[in-house]
Motif scaffolding. Structure first.
Motif, PDB file in Angstrom:
ATOM      1  N   PRO A   1       0.834  -1.200   0.000  1.00  0.00           N
ATOM      2  CA  PRO A   1       0.000   0.000   0.000  1.00  0.00           C
ATOM      3  C   PRO A   1       0.870   1.251   0.000  1.00  0.00           C
ATOM      4  O   PRO A   1       1.926   1.285   0.631  1.00  0.00           O
ATOM      5  N   PHE A   2       0.408   2.270  -0.726  1.00  0.00           N
ATOM      6  CA  PHE A   2       1.216   3.480  -0.769  1.00  0.00           C
ATOM      7  C   PHE A   2       0.394   4.741  -0.518  1.00  0.00           C
ATOM      8  O   PHE A   2      -0.837   4.757  -0.654  1.00  0.00           O
ATOM      9  N   VAL A   3       1.137   5.773  -0.128  1.00  0.00           N
ATOM     10  CA  VAL A   3       0.600   7.091   0.192  1.00  0.00           C
ATOM     11  C   VAL A   3       1.065   8.068  -0.879  1.00  0.00           C
ATOM     12  O   VAL A   3       2.253   8.112  -1.206  1.00  0.00           O
ATOM     13  N   ILE A   4       0.148   8.858  -1.418  1.00  0.00           N
ATOM     14  CA  ILE A   4       0.516   9.960  -2.301  1.00  0.00           C
ATOM     15  C   ILE A   4       0.933  11.137  -1.435  1.00  0.00           C
ATOM     16  O   ILE A   4       0.178  11.559  -0.547  1.00  0.00           O
ATOM     17  N   GLN A   5       2.114  11.676  -1.686  1.00  0.00           N
ATOM     18  CA  GLN A   5       2.501  12.903  -0.989  1.00  0.00           C
ATOM     19  C   GLN A   5       2.262  14.079  -1.918  1.00  0.00           C
ATOM     20  O   GLN A   5       2.941  14.244  -2.933  1.00  0.00           O
ATOM     21  N   ASP A   6       1.301  14.905  -1.563  1.00  0.00           N
ATOM     22  CA  ASP A   6       0.888  16.040  -2.395  1.00  0.00           C
ATOM     23  C   ASP A   6       1.376  17.323  -1.721  1.00  0.00           C
ATOM     24  O   ASP A   6       0.704  17.866  -0.845  1.00  0.00           O
ATOM     25  N   TYR A   7       2.544  17.792  -2.118  1.00  0.00           N
ATOM     26  CA  TYR A   7       3.177  18.936  -1.460  1.00  0.00           C
ATOM     27  C   TYR A   7       3.729  19.883  -2.529  1.00  0.00           C
ATOM     28  O   TYR A   7       4.935  20.004  -2.713  1.00  0.00           O
ATOM     29  N   PRO A   8       2.834  20.585  -3.243  1.00  0.00           N
ATOM     30  CA  PRO A   8       3.282  21.403  -4.375  1.00  0.00           C
ATOM     31  C   PRO A   8       4.217  22.537  -3.995  1.00  0.00           C
ATOM     32  O   PRO A   8       5.037  22.969  -4.824  1.00  0.00           O
ATOM     33  N   LEU A   9       4.153  23.036  -2.759  1.00  0.00           N
ATOM     34  CA  LEU A   9       5.035  24.128  -2.376  1.00  0.00           C
ATOM     35  C   LEU A   9       6.494  23.702  -2.359  1.00  0.00           C
ATOM     36  O   LEU A   9       7.387  24.523  -2.528  1.00  0.00           O
ATOM     37  N   THR A  10       6.748  22.416  -2.153  1.00  0.00           N
ATOM     38  CA  THR A  10       8.114  21.901  -2.166  1.00  0.00           C
ATOM     39  C   THR A  10       8.450  21.206  -3.477  1.00  0.00           C
ATOM     40  O   THR A  10       9.530  21.399  -4.037  1.00  0.00           O
ATOM     41  N   PHE A  11       7.528  20.386  -3.990  1.00  0.00           N
ATOM     42  CA  PHE A  11       7.834  19.574  -5.166  1.00  0.00           C
ATOM     43  C   PHE A  11       7.496  20.263  -6.487  1.00  0.00           C
ATOM     44  O   PHE A  11       7.858  19.755  -7.549  1.00  0.00           O
ATOM     45  N   SER A  12       6.766  21.376  -6.431  1.00  0.00           N
ATOM     46  CA  SER A  12       6.383  22.120  -7.642  1.00  0.00           C
ATOM     47  C   SER A  12       5.526  21.289  -8.580  1.00  0.00           C
ATOM     48  O   SER A  12       5.529  21.509  -9.790  1.00  0.00           O
ATOM     49  N   VAL A  13       4.811  20.318  -8.036  1.00  0.00           N
ATOM     50  CA  VAL A  13       3.903  19.484  -8.815  1.00  0.00           C
ATOM     51  C   VAL A  13       2.493  19.691  -8.280  1.00  0.00           C
ATOM     52  O   VAL A  13       2.218  19.411  -7.113  1.00  0.00           O
ATOM     53  N   VAL A  14       1.629  20.220  -9.124  1.00  0.00           N
ATOM     54  CA  VAL A  14       0.267  20.550  -8.708  1.00  0.00           C
ATOM     55  C   VAL A  14      -0.674  19.430  -9.130  1.00  0.00           C
ATOM     56  O   VAL A  14      -0.806  19.134 -10.330  1.00  0.00           O
ATOM     57  N   MET A  15      -1.312  18.804  -8.142  1.00  0.00           N
ATOM     58  CA  MET A  15      -2.260  17.723  -8.407  1.00  0.00           C
ATOM     59  C   MET A  15      -3.682  18.225  -8.162  1.00  0.00           C
ATOM     60  O   MET A  15      -4.074  18.467  -7.013  1.00  0.00           O
ATOM     61  N   ALA A  16      -4.440  18.381  -9.217  1.00  0.00           N
ATOM     62  CA  ALA A  16      -5.843  18.741  -9.073  1.00  0.00           C
ATOM     63  C   ALA A  16      -6.600  17.575  -8.446  1.00  0.00           C
ATOM     64  O   ALA A  16      -6.164  16.420  -8.537  1.00  0.00           O
ATOM     65  N   PRO A  17      -7.742  17.833  -7.804  1.00  0.00           N
ATOM     66  CA  PRO A  17      -8.523  16.733  -7.229  1.00  0.00           C
ATOM     67  C   PRO A  17      -8.816  15.618  -8.223  1.00  0.00           C
ATOM     68  O   PRO A  17      -8.767  14.437  -7.872  1.00  0.00           O
ATOM     69  N   LYS A  18      -9.083  15.967  -9.486  1.00  0.00           N
ATOM     70  CA  LYS A  18      -9.391  14.925 -10.476  1.00  0.00           C
ATOM     71  C   LYS A  18      -8.181  14.040 -10.749  1.00  0.00           C
ATOM     72  O   LYS A  18      -8.330  12.865 -11.104  1.00  0.00           O
ATOM     73  N   VAL A  19      -6.963  14.585 -10.584  1.00  0.00           N
ATOM     74  CA  VAL A  19      -5.753  13.788 -10.784  1.00  0.00           C
ATOM     75  C   VAL A  19      -5.601  12.787  -9.641  1.00  0.00           C
ATOM     76  O   VAL A  19      -5.278  11.611  -9.858  1.00  0.00           O
ATOM     77  N   ILE A  20      -5.831  13.245  -8.414  1.00  0.00           N
ATOM     78  CA  ILE A  20      -5.769  12.340  -7.266  1.00  0.00           C
ATOM     79  C   ILE A  20      -6.829  11.255  -7.400  1.00  0.00           C
ATOM     80  O   ILE A  20      -6.584  10.083  -7.092  1.00  0.00           O
ATOM     81  N   ARG A  21      -8.013  11.633  -7.878  1.00  0.00           N
ATOM     82  CA  ARG A  21      -9.064  10.636  -8.108  1.00  0.00           C
ATOM     83  C   ARG A  21      -8.607   9.602  -9.132  1.00  0.00           C
ATOM     84  O   ARG A  21      -8.802   8.394  -8.936  1.00  0.00           O
ATOM     85  N   ALA A  22      -7.989  10.056 -10.203  1.00  0.00           N
ATOM     86  CA  ALA A  22      -7.535   9.130 -11.245  1.00  0.00           C
ATOM     87  C   ALA A  22      -6.473   8.174 -10.705  1.00  0.00           C
ATOM     88  O   ALA A  22      -6.497   6.973 -10.986  1.00  0.00           O
ATOM     89  N   ILE A  23      -5.528   8.684  -9.933  1.00  0.00           N
ATOM     90  CA  ILE A  23      -4.487   7.831  -9.349  1.00  0.00           C
ATOM     91  C   ILE A  23      -5.120   6.796  -8.420  1.00  0.00           C
ATOM     92  O   ILE A  23      -4.766   5.613  -8.444  1.00  0.00           O
TER      93      ILE A  23
END
Length: 311
Positions: free
Chosen positions: A133-155
């Motif tokens: 099992p894995f955890v998505i780390q969504d931290y755009p302020l550090t990683f500069s990767v913006v995940m919209a809610p629909k992207v998290i849903r798709a993953i």
């Protein structure tokens, strides 16, 4: 037991203790693990963003994770983010064999489009294997990767072993509401949402649908109490507790200084023997230490946990 999408509470993000010479401080690591358990955490996360994972050799990373797993008695999540999938697969396999409950994966900062982000997590999930099992780390302020809610849903929908989101977008309250909205309408299965950012927005995140926190604020015992108060619907008490800690929360959340503040307070609390970081590092100046001591003294007037020995 592996983590699932029903996880709640506080998963403390653990710093990695070092001696002044940069060697791993295993005694402090044991003491830190015991302190987290005494604080009532639901789980512990090691080798996260502020765990100085890139400064560790592979064997050291496995050592840290295995030692915490053997002592904790609660689920332990291990950060396995790496430049390549081979290194990620190797670390994930070893820590899971040691008894870890899951792994956390951050996106590389080269990702720009939604399709790139979704494809990256598809490949990462395949690399570690479907049973981890894995955890998505969504931290755009550090990683500069913006995940919209629909992207998290798709993953989430594409990868059954995706069970948790470490939510650190800022501002991010509307994202939590959007994800819970997807769940309510049936377009996304349930995902455990634990929030980071040092707890800086934990006053409202549970009210938006977050299940708790996955962060490393230097008073994890306060985070546990806050999440419990929110779960019981004691809104005023939860916000009063948050407000008392807000000045120190804010100070600790300064980019580039947060880890130094966190380690200094853990040292002041008698948990770490040293505030040392591995180089490259940014230690606190004498003035910054005085400011943290001032904030701790003021906090002690409202929360006795901040009453620390002088000198």
């Amino acid at each position: 037991m592996p983590i699932t999408a029903s996880e709640r509470g506080v998963f403390a993000i653990a710093p990695t203790p070092f001696h002044d010479d940069g060697a791993l401080d295993r005694t402090s690591l044991d003491r830190l693990t015991d302190f987290y358990l005494q604080s009532g955490v639901s789980g512990i996360t090691v080798l996260g963003q502020l765990g100085e994972a890139p400064k560790l050799e592979h064997a050291e990373a496995v050592d840290v994770a295995s030692r915490v797993v053997a002592r904790a008695g609660v689920p332990v999540v291990v950060g396995v983010s790496a430049p390549g999938f081979a290194a990620m697969r190797a670390l994930a396999g070893e820590v899971m064999d040691a008894g870890a409950a899951g792994v956390m994966i951050a996106p590389p900062n080269s990702l720009r489009t939604d399709d790139q982000i979704i494809a990256y997590y598809r490949n990462a999930a395949q690399a570690i294997g479907p049973d981890i099992p894995f955890v998505i780390q969504d931290y755009p302020l550090t990683f500069s990767v913006v995940m919209a809610p629909k992207v998290i849903r798709a993953i989430t929908e594409e990868n059954p072993n995706c069970v948790m989101l470490k939510h650190e977008d800022w501002p991010g309250l509307e994202k939590i509401s959007a994800l819970r909205g997807f769940e309510a309408e049936g377009s996304m299965r349930r995902l455990s949402i634990l929030c980071g950012n040092g707890g800086l927005f934990l006053d409202f995140e549970p009210e938006r649908g977050a299940d708790g926190a996955m962060t490393g604020y230097c008073f994890p015992d306060m985070l546990v109490e806050l999440v419990q108060l929110a779960a019981r619907g004691e809104r005023e008490a939860a916000h009063d507790l948050f407000d008392a800690h807000l000045p120190l929360l804010r100070y600790e959340q300064q980019p580039g200084a947060g880890l130094a503040v966190r380690k200094y307070v853990f040292m002041r609390r008698g948990i770490l023997a040293s505030e040392a970081q591995r180089r490259p590092s940014a230690p606190l100046s004498p003035t910054a230490r005085e400011e943290v001591d001032f904030l701790l003294a003021r906090l002690a007037g409202k929360d006795k946990r901040a009453e620390l020995p002088t000198g």
